[in-house]
Design an enzyme around this catalytic site. Sequence first.
Site, PDB file in Angstrom:
ATOM      1  N   CYS A 144      49.714  47.594  44.197  1.00 29.29           N
ATOM      2  CA  CYS A 144      50.994  46.910  44.404  1.00 29.29           C
ATOM      3  C   CYS A 144      52.106  47.655  43.649  1.00 29.29           C
ATOM      4  O   CYS A 144      52.366  48.814  43.921  1.00 29.29           O
ATOM      5  CB  CYS A 144      50.898  45.448  44.030  1.00 29.29           C
ATOM      6  SG  CYS A 144      52.241  44.462  44.776  1.00 29.29           S
ATOM      7  N   HIS A 237      46.882  43.172  48.268  1.00 29.34           N
ATOM      8  CA  HIS A 237      46.028  42.590  47.228  1.00 29.34           C
ATOM      9  C   HIS A 237      44.633  42.174  47.711  1.00 29.34           C
ATOM     10  O   HIS A 237      44.335  40.991  47.828  1.00 29.34           O
ATOM     11  CB  HIS A 237      46.725  41.378  46.617  1.00 29.34           C
ATOM     12  CG  HIS A 237      47.948  41.716  45.841  1.00 29.34           C
ATOM     13  ND1 HIS A 237      47.901  42.237  44.567  1.00 29.34           N
ATOM     14  CD2 HIS A 237      49.264  41.627  46.160  1.00 29.34           C
ATOM     15  CE1 HIS A 237      49.134  42.443  44.127  1.00 29.34           C
ATOM     16  NE2 HIS A 237      49.972  42.086  45.081  1.00 29.34           N
ATOM     17  N   GLU A 239      42.209  42.246  45.821  1.00 27.41           N
ATOM     18  CA  GLU A 239      41.550  41.651  44.649  1.00 27.41           C
ATOM     19  C   GLU A 239      41.832  40.161  44.498  1.00 27.41           C
ATOM     20  O   GLU A 239      41.165  39.491  43.690  1.00 27.41           O
ATOM     21  CB  GLU A 239      41.995  42.387  43.369  1.00 27.41           C
ATOM     22  CG  GLU A 239      43.341  41.970  42.806  1.00 27.41           C
ATOM     23  CD  GLU A 239      44.530  42.620  43.499  1.00 27.41           C
ATOM     24  OE1 GLU A 239      45.676  42.418  43.064  1.00 27.41           O
ATOM     25  OE2 GLU A 239      44.315  43.355  44.498  1.00 27.41           O
TER      26      GLU A 239
END
Length: 307
Positions: A144, A237, A239
Amino acid sequence: MPIKIPANLPAYDVLTREGVMVMSEELAGRQDIRPLRIGLLNLMPKKIQTETQFARLIGATPLQIELSLIRMTEHQARNTAAEHMEEFYRPFADVQASGEKFDGLIITGAPIEHLEFEQVTYWDELVQVMDWTQTHVHSTFGVCWGGMAMIYHFHGVKKHMLDAKAFGCFRHRNLDPASPYLRGFSDDCVIPVSRWTEMRQDEIAAAPGLTTLLGSNEVGPCLVQDPGHRALYIFNHFEYDRDTLKQEYDRDIANGTPINVPINYYPDDDPSRPPLNRWRSHGHLLYGNWINEIYQSTPFDLNQIGA
């Protein structure tokens, strides 16, 4: 093989309950192999949540991983207990002074998109980190804002403010099926997005040596490979936990901050219903492929990294 992290790190209990293999110092000492040394430069305010998310992804590979938590030297965390930071994190200045090297480094995002890079209080030190990776890290993964910072520093590709926040789960196309980083990927996949800025594909394409691996018609390029700097940049993202976007949405609603319901996240876009995690399998694939590529190419002698 499991990931080696301190038994008193909060992530240890969380991942153990989830069935992720974690290893104590004692057990790791009996392994007659060299573990991969992966650093996590954690710039997010919720340190414990972020370290658990990335430990989950890199700990699901069949290789032994030794995770080291790193922080910016002068920047003080305001959302994580000082005791936690003191016990588990090392300032970058100490890591740099030690001369130690890493097989991989993850540089996380940070909620400072509205600032120009040079306005960030720790920008000068982060530039040192990024330059240090070229001699002390075999492969770096910028996530990011961290990925945006790296592509800006190394290639001059700028971030651009959006008129409205890109917020939700968006389908991304597999643009390079032959890439080893996308091994096992479907033709498209869903990835959580939460940002006020974007990178533009035409500007990435104009920078020599960059290849976009995943991209979306709605939210633009996502995953970019930079072989010349032994790096990957991802602007979204994988994660995230199931409820990370929900936490952001609920926080903004509670604060009275204007926010749209995250797109394609809640069933039927109904915030009263529990969201579904539809990205975790591809997240594990990507980070597992990254770890495997490191394992296949990193020197056995850590001192040879960057030589």
